[in-house]
Scaffold this active site. Structure first.
Site, mmCIF file in Angstrom:
data_model
loop_
_atom_site.group_PDB
_atom_site.id
_atom_site.type_symbol
_atom_site.label_atom_id
_atom_site.label_comp_id
_atom_site.label_asym_id
_atom_site.label_seq_id
_atom_site.Cartn_x
_atom_site.Cartn_y
_atom_site.Cartn_z
ATOM 1 N NE ARG A 41 -2.778 1.137 3.517
ATOM 2 C CZ ARG A 41 -3.733 1.260 4.443
ATOM 3 N NH1 ARG A 41 -4.993 1.477 4.092
ATOM 4 N NH2 ARG A 41 -3.444 1.136 5.722
ATOM 5 C CG ASP A 56 -4.345 2.259 11.157
ATOM 6 O OD1 ASP A 56 -5.319 2.929 11.539
ATOM 7 O OD2 ASP A 56 -4.403 1.470 10.190
#
Length: 546
Positions: free
Chosen positions: A181, A461
Site C-alpha cells: 500500500r 493506526d
C-alpha cells in the site's frame, strides 16, 4: 541489485540526474535510488503532478460544497458506466483466494511474521501504519526487496543475557502473497524534490518498489500488486491508471501487469464505485471496505452538519445502518463486475493476561467475520497473526469456494439517503477521554517514528487516530454537544482532559513515543481549536519529523 536495476545501464561514475534533488543522504541510499530509479521518478512526477494538484484542488472545492450544506450523491454524468454491462479484467491465480489478509508496517520483523503467518495475503503498509520518516521510507523499501528476493532475515536484540530470536522467511510457496500500500494522493515526499516540488509520496513508494521488484514478481506470477488508498473519485482512480501505465512503460512491463485493489474508505468514493472499477478495469481485482477511514471520512465530509454528528467511536459499528448499506452495496457492485469485495479490519489483539476479556474480544471478531462472510464478502482483514485462525475458521466454514462472486446481492437496494444517514448513540465521559488518549498516544508514537501502536488491546493506526481527532473537533465545533451525564463538550472539558492525561498515563517511558507525549498534546490542542478541521492530521505532523 534487482533484476530491473541490473537491466538499466550503469555509469562507472555516478552522474546527477537532471531535475531531481534528494535532500537527505543516508547510508545505502544510492543502492535504493540509483540513476535509473531517479530517472523513473522524474518522468513519473512530470507526467502526473499537474493532474494530482488539480485533483487535490477538486477535493477542496467539493468539501466547500459539503460545508455549505451539500451532500454527496451518485453522478448524473456517469450513469452509462453504472448501467453498462462490463466486467474488469480476469483476476490472477495468486489473488483468486484472499479469505484472510493481514496488514502491518514495513519493518523486517513484521514483514517476516506476516508473510509466514498463514494468511493468504500480507498488505505491507507505507501509509497508515508507517510514520514516513526518510529512514523508515528507505528501510521499508529495503525490506520489500529482501522479501521479494527471499533472503529477508532479522535478529532481535539480545535480552537478559540471551541472544535475540532470529527470523527468516518460509519457502516461497508457503508465504502470503505480498501487496504493497503506497501513500495516498494527499501526502508529499518532502525529501525528494523534482523541479523544485516534492514528489507525491505514493508515486515514490510505488515506483521505487516496482523498479526493484517488478520483474522478479512478474516472473513468479506474483504481481506487482498494490492497494490504493483514500481515493475520492473516478478521476483520482484514472490518475493512478495513468501513473501505473507510465511505470509499466518505463520498466518494459506489459500493460495491466500491475494489479490493484482499491480501498473504498472515503464517503465520496462509495458513490463512484462502478466508476472507479471502470477507470482501472484493466488492472483492478477488487474493492475493500476500509471501515475506519470510511468513518473518518463521514465525519470529515459532514463536519459542518450538526444533524450528522456521530456518537463515540465504540458505538459506530458495521451493524449501524449507514455502514451496513456501504458494505452491502460494495459487495453487490464488485460481484456484478467480476471483482473481489473485501471485508474490513479486525483491530483486536490478544489479551494474554485476561482469559475472559480475551474470549470476549475473540467473540466480537468471530461475529464480525460471520457478518462479512454471510453478507457475501470474499475475504477480510486482521491486524494480528493470532486472529488469522479465528477469521479463517469462519470463512472456511461458510465459503468453501475461493471467493463468492456468485453472490450477486440483487436484494440490496441502497440509495443516497441510506449511505449518509447518521446513527444514534451517546458520548460518554469514558468515550471522550478515550478519544483524547488514543489520539495523543498515537501521535506521540508517530512523531517518534512508529505508525502502528497497540492501545487498550486494539492495534491503532492513523485511521483510528483520525476518527478520535475529528470527533473531538466536531463535538467542539458543532455546538450544543453534551456527554450523556449532561456535561457540555467544550474547550474547558478538552483542556482539563489534556491536563489530566499525563497523570492518567503514569510512567510513559515504556510507551511508544513516550518522550513525545507533551508534543502530541500540543498538536491535538492546536488541531482541535482550529476554525477548520485539518483534512489529515499526518500533514501537519509530517512537518515535525525528519
Amino acid at each position: 541489485m534487482s533484476a530491473v536495476a541490473q537491466a538499466i545501464p550503469a555509469h562507472t561514475t555516478p552522474r546527477p540526474t537532471p531535475g531531481i534533488t534528494v535532500t537527505t543522504q543516508l547510508a545505502g541510499q544510492s543502492e535504493l535510488l540509483p540513476a535509473g530509479a531517479l530517472g523513473l521518478l522524474v518522468s513519473l512526477h512530470r507526467a502526473v503532478e499537474p493532474e494530482r494538484q488539480q485533483r487535490l484542488a477538486a477535493r477542496r472545492q467539493r468539501q466547500a460544497f459539503f460545508d455549505q450544506g451539500g451532500t454527496p450523491d451518485f453522478r448524473d454524468d456517469t450513469r452509462e458506466i453504472r448501467e453498462g454491462d462490463w466486467t474488469v479484467a480476469p483476476i490472477p491465480a495468486a489473488l483468486q483466494d484472499r479469505r484472510v489478509e493481514i496488514t502491518g508496517p514495513t519493518d523486517p520483523k513484521m514483514v517476516i511474521n506476516a508473510l509466514n503467518s498463514g494468511a493468504k495475503v500480507f498488505m505491507a503498509d507505507f501509509e497508515d501504519s508507517t510514520s514516513p520518516t526518510w529512514r523508515n521510507v528507505l528501510a521499508g523499501q529495503r525490506t520489500m526487496i529482501g522479501a521479494v528476493r527471499g533472503d529477508l532475515a532479522f535478529t532481535a536484540p539480545a535480552a537478559n543475557g540471551k541472544p535475540g530470536k532470529h527470523y527468516t522467511l518460509r519457502p516461497y510457496d508457503e508465504q502470503a502473497v505480498l501487496i504493497v500500500r503506497p501513500r495516498g494522493w494527499h501526502l508529499d515526499e518532502k525529501h525528494v524534490l523534482i523541479d523544485g516540488q516534492p514528489i507525491a509520496g505514493g508515486l515514490f513508494d510505488a515506483a521505487v518498489f516496482a523498479f526493484h521488484n517488478a520483474r522478479t514478481l512478474m516472473d513468479a506470477d506474483r504481481g506487482p500488486y498494490f492497494y490504493l488508498p483514500k481515493l475520492q473519485s473516478m478521476e483520482e482512480a484514472a490518475l493512478w491508471e495513468c501513473a501505473l501505465s507510465h511505470i509499466e512503460g518505463m520498466l518494459g512491463l506489459p500493460h495491466g501487469q500491475i494489479k490493484v485493489t482499491v480501498l473504498i474508505e472515503t464517503l465520496p468514493a462509495v458513490f463512484e464505485m462502478d466508476e472507479i472499477l471502470h477507470a482501472l478495469r484493466d488492472r483492478i481485482v477488487g474493492l475493500n471496505c476500509g471501515r475506519w477511514d470510511y468513518i473518518f471520512s463521514y465525519l470529515k465530509t459532514f463536519r459542518r452538519h450538526a444533524d450528522k454528528v456521530l456518537p463515540e467511536r465504540g458505538q459506530v459499528t458495521m451493524t449501524q445502518p449507514f455502514l451496513k448499506a456501504y458494505s452491502e452495496l460494495l459487495i453487490k457492485t464488485c460481484h456484478r463486475r467480476g471483482a473481489h469485495a473485501m471485508g474490513g479490519m479486525a483491530a483486536q489483539i490478544p489479551i494474554n493476561h485476561d482469559a475472559a476479556a480475551n474470549e470476549q474480544a475473540m467473540a466480537r471478531v468471530r461475529a464480525d467475520k460471520l457478518r462479512e462472510v454471510t453478507a457475501g464478502h470474499d475475504g477480510t482483514w486482521v491486524a494480528h497473526p493470532a486472529l488469522i485462525p479465528v477469521a479463517r475458521a469462519i470463512f472456511d466454514e461458510h465459503m468453501p469456494t475461493p471467493n463468492q462472486h456468485h453472490v450477486l446481492r440483487r436484494d440490496v437496494q441502497v440509495g443516497r439517503d441510506e449511505l449518509i444517514a447518521p446513527c444514534s448513540g451517546t458520548i460518554t465521559r469514558a468515550g471522550f477521554e478515550n478519544n483524547v488518549e488514543v489520539c495523543v498516544r498515537y501521535m506521540a508514537a508517530w512523531l517518534d517514528g512508529n505508525g502502528c501502536v497497540p492501545i487498550h488491546n486494539l492495534m491503532e493506526d492513523a485511521a483510528t487516530a483520525e476518527i478520535s481527532r475529528s470527533q473531538i473537533w466536531q463535538w467542539l465545533h458543532a455546538g450544543n454537544q453534551h456527554l450523556d451525564d449532561g456535561t457540555a463538550i467544550d474547550y474547558a472539558l478538552l483542556k482539563s482532559t489534556l491536563r489530566a492525561l499525563p497523570a492518567r498515563l503514569g510512567d510513559t517511558t515504556a510507551l511508544p513515543g513516550g518522550n513525545r507525549i507533551t508534543q502530541a498534546i500540543g498538536l491535538l490542542d492546536d488541531l482541535s481549536l482550529a476554525d477548520e478541521l485539518a483534512p489529515f492530521l499526518t500533514v501537519p505532523a509530517y512537518r515535525q519529523i525528519d
